[in-house]
Design an enzyme around this catalytic site. Sequence first.
Site, PDB file in Angstrom:
ATOM      1  CD  GLN A 121      -3.022  -0.914   2.263  1.00 21.82           C
ATOM      2  OE1 GLN A 121      -2.949  -1.592   3.265  1.00 21.82           O
ATOM      3  NE2 GLN A 121      -3.974  -0.013   2.077  1.00 21.82           N
ATOM      4  CG  HIS A 122       0.572   3.430   2.383  1.00 18.79           C
ATOM      5  ND1 HIS A 122      -0.773   3.706   2.567  1.00 18.79           N
ATOM      6  CD2 HIS A 122       0.944   2.640   3.422  1.00 18.79           C
ATOM      7  CE1 HIS A 122      -1.177   3.112   3.686  1.00 18.79           C
ATOM      8  NE2 HIS A 122      -0.162   2.464   4.216  1.00 18.79           N
ATOM      9  CG  ASP A 164       0.183  -5.301   1.501  1.00 22.11           C
ATOM     10  OD1 ASP A 164      -0.574  -4.426   1.973  1.00 22.11           O
ATOM     11  OD2 ASP A 164       1.420  -5.285   1.661  1.00 22.11           O
TER      12      ASP A 164
END
Length: 475
Positions: A71-72, A239
């Site tokens: 992520q991110h 995830d």
Amino acid sequence: MTLVAGIDSSTQSCKVVIVDAATGRVVRQGAAPHPPGTEIDPEHWWTALRRAAERAGGLADVAAVSVAAQQHGMVCLDAAGRTVRPALLWNDTRSAGAAADLVADLGGGDPAEGARRWAEAVGTVPVASLTVAKLRWLADHEPDAAARVAAVALPHDWLTWRLAGASGPDALVTDRSDASGTGYYQAGTGAYRPDLLALALRRESLPALPRVLAPDEAAGTGTAEAGAPGAVLGPGCGDNAATALGLGLRTGQVFMSLGTSGVVAAVSEEPAADPTGQVAGFADATGAHLPLACTLNAARVLDSAARLLDVGLGELSELALRADPGAGGLTYVPYLEGERTPNLPDATGTLHGMTLTSLTRENLARAAVEGLLCLMADALRAVRDQGADVREITLTGGAARAAAVRETAPAILGVPVRVPEPAEYAALGAARQAAWTLSRHDAPPVWNTAATRTYKAPPDHRTLTRYRTAARSAP
């Protein structure tokens, strides 16, 4: 037999599992590494995906594919769909100052008020990991690059886009779980917050953002050039949401993942909004929510200790189990790469209680295991503070394969710990989403869950209290 594929593009590698859509049985699988570092040319992800898929026997015979990913990560594209600069990953902490600035900005100069407003707006207070903080860093440190940004994507968005043929940045799609980790999407309402994106980029003309798909909505079809001709593409997910889906967790259940990062997440019907910033108000991959606390340090705490002692992970575990609980007074605060929970991006690790008696190989190994678990116990406490009723934990990730972690965890965490058989649960979650998208049923398919073993132990309050005292003095 209908086959579906699940892809997990994590920080360190890409894993591909091919499974029977009806049962979830893994038919074949493959993996390929990613380069190290906290920024990366996304083409490396694509190369690793293709290589992992080839090692899994290819995607030509699968009916559906879905991508889960870290992520991110900030993937910035220009108007032609080219990357503006290497992607900044979640564990790149150079944006810590930008995160603090964003909090203060929204609060009119008052960080406490800003934190409250961010939590109310998107369920999450910016920290260095979030995409919104990385965009502010880009605007402040690379303004020429920021001015060329025509679209912003996340790793799984970009990989799904490549599987679909990369027809242009306006074709990017995402899902609620990954969008909720950007800092400019409100999972409770299902809408982006363009005002927060504008605040981050310091500009009025905003880049395009991926369209947010429903949990079972198709993202398109794979292309022959991508090696997945005609395959239905699932919406993909972050995830952690994929792990929850792969484990088959239901509302009220909690998992702890000990991979590159450490994660504690609870499946919930209600969104979280934590003004302390410790718990992120993320969405899951089914339409519910996933309040989550994340640490920067997890399995690598054990990896580094094993290197220091010149042993493998199995030998480190054996050493740790030969030491008494509490490691003879040796206390390890493992902020090796700074930390996110607590939010201390510039902190370093510390080792306390060193004496001629305590400083042994066995105690050092035990202190590394206990330090990791104490760090995760504080993340668990933060999730509890948001209303999660934690009665047991499902433990996964590379570090969970160490016997010392499994046997010590219930004492440090204070609850029974269920450990399923080792598997690529994020990739399996993506595969389950692919099967759901293909079936168009109202809910994900029910697959046989892996056998689990439950570990129990009396709570070790003394070790946890000593750790918390040491952590308060961390530099």
